[in-house]
Design an enzyme around this catalytic site. Structure first.
Site, PDB file in Angstrom:
ATOM      1  N   VAL B  77       0.866  -1.175   0.000  1.00 45.11           N
ATOM      2  CA  VAL B  77       0.000   0.000   0.000  1.00 45.11           C
ATOM      3  C   VAL B  77       0.909   1.233   0.000  1.00 45.11           C
ATOM      4  CG1 VAL B  77      -1.643   1.279   1.419  1.00 45.11           C
ATOM      5  CG2 VAL B  77      -1.870  -1.187   1.197  1.00 45.11           C
ATOM      6  N   CYS B  78       0.706   2.143  -0.935  1.00 43.36           N
ATOM      7  CA  CYS B  78       1.549   3.338  -1.021  1.00 43.36           C
ATOM      8  C   CYS B  78       1.364   4.213   0.215  1.00 43.36           C
ATOM      9  CB  CYS B  78       1.201   4.147  -2.260  1.00 43.36           C
ATOM     10  SG  CYS B  78       1.975   5.776  -2.258  1.00 43.36           S
ATOM     11  N   ILE B  79       2.467   4.564   0.835  1.00 41.24           N
ATOM     12  CA  ILE B  79       2.377   5.295   2.112  1.00 41.24           C
ATOM     13  C   ILE B  79       1.773   6.689   1.931  1.00 41.24           C
ATOM     14  CG2 ILE B  79       4.788   6.115   2.006  1.00 41.24           C
ATOM     15  CD1 ILE B  79       4.774   5.733   5.123  1.00 41.24           C
TER      16      ILE B  79
END
Lengths: 117, 130
Positions: B77-79
């Site tokens: 999941v992209c931060i």
């Protein structure tokens, strides 16, 4: 090393996709040979004099000026889409190479990985 | 062949997480490998453990979680996308002094470099919800 082409097609402030696309391009430039292609409403991202104060959005168009510092100097757009949006190259925040349709196709074909935003 | 899968759309709002899931299954069923699944934009909501769908609708997070566990697939999941959308693991919840962590433990928060790495190292990068 593979080449990455980031294709930007969204208008700048209606959704965050355009801004997050630029984030991805900046990150990509740290790792690989990256180019950017602006198509359709994506060209609107590059317009000068954007004022987002009344919309509450971040004016990320200012960040495009940093692309060259990140080593991204191959920035393209569609000549036909400039015309259909009644935009001149001089209206844009950075220097962009306007391509004929056949050259857009050739650009898409010549890159190893295409990321769409 | 090694496939990287990128998901942009949110579950229950957009078809992307489901189509990407069925694509991932097909990739595995045909003997290929999944290098990584990267959730970007609204796709990060796929990892939100707090989502409670109606009983007659698929549990999309659970589907991904089970597929990942059975096949050792990395779900990233992209931060940057996750933080601004309130999808947090315990570490980020503590860092930003939020009471709730809501990222499913099958998902990992990481940076955009993982998307670029996937593009460079997988044989094919396939995006859903662009």
């Amino acid at each position: 090393m593979k080449t990455l082409l980031f294709v930007h097609t969204c208008s700048p402030h209606g959704s965050i996709k355009a801004q997050e696309g630029l984030d991805a391009l900046l990150m990509g430039s740290a790792f690989a040979d990256c180019s950017a292609l602006f198509l359709g409403d994506g060209i609107l991202q590059l317009l000068k004099n954007q004022d987002t104060q009344q919309t509450g959005q971040k004016n990320f168009s200012l960040t495009f000026a940093a692309l060259r510092d990140y080593g991204v100097d191959k920035v393209f757009c569609s000549k036909a889409h400039l015309l259909s949006h009644a935009i001149n190259e001089s209206d844009l925040v950075i220097d962009v190479t306007a391509l004929e349709d056949k050259d857009v196709a050739a650009l898409l074909a010549s890159n190893d990985v295409i990321l769409n935003f | 062949m090694k496939f990287a899968i990128v998901v942009y759309g949110a579950p229950y709002s957009h078809q992307a997480p489901l189509s990407a899931f069925y694509f991932a299954k097909a990739v595995l069923d045909q003997g290929h490998e999944i290098y990584r699944v990267f959730f970007y934009h609204d796709g990060v909501y796929t990892g939100n453990e707090a989502i409670a769908p109606p009983q007659d609708e698929p549990d999309i997070r659970q589907m991904w979680s089970s597929l990942a566990a059975a096949n050792q697939i990395e779900l990233i999941v992209c931060i940057a996308s996750a933080l601004r959308r309130g999808v947090l693991d315990r570490t980020e919840a503590d860092r930003y002094e939020k009471s709730n962590a809501n990222l499913d433990s099958s998902f990992t928060i990481s940076g955009l470099g993982q998307l670029i790495d996937a593009g460079l190292n997988a044989d094919r990068l396939v995006t859903f919800g662009a």
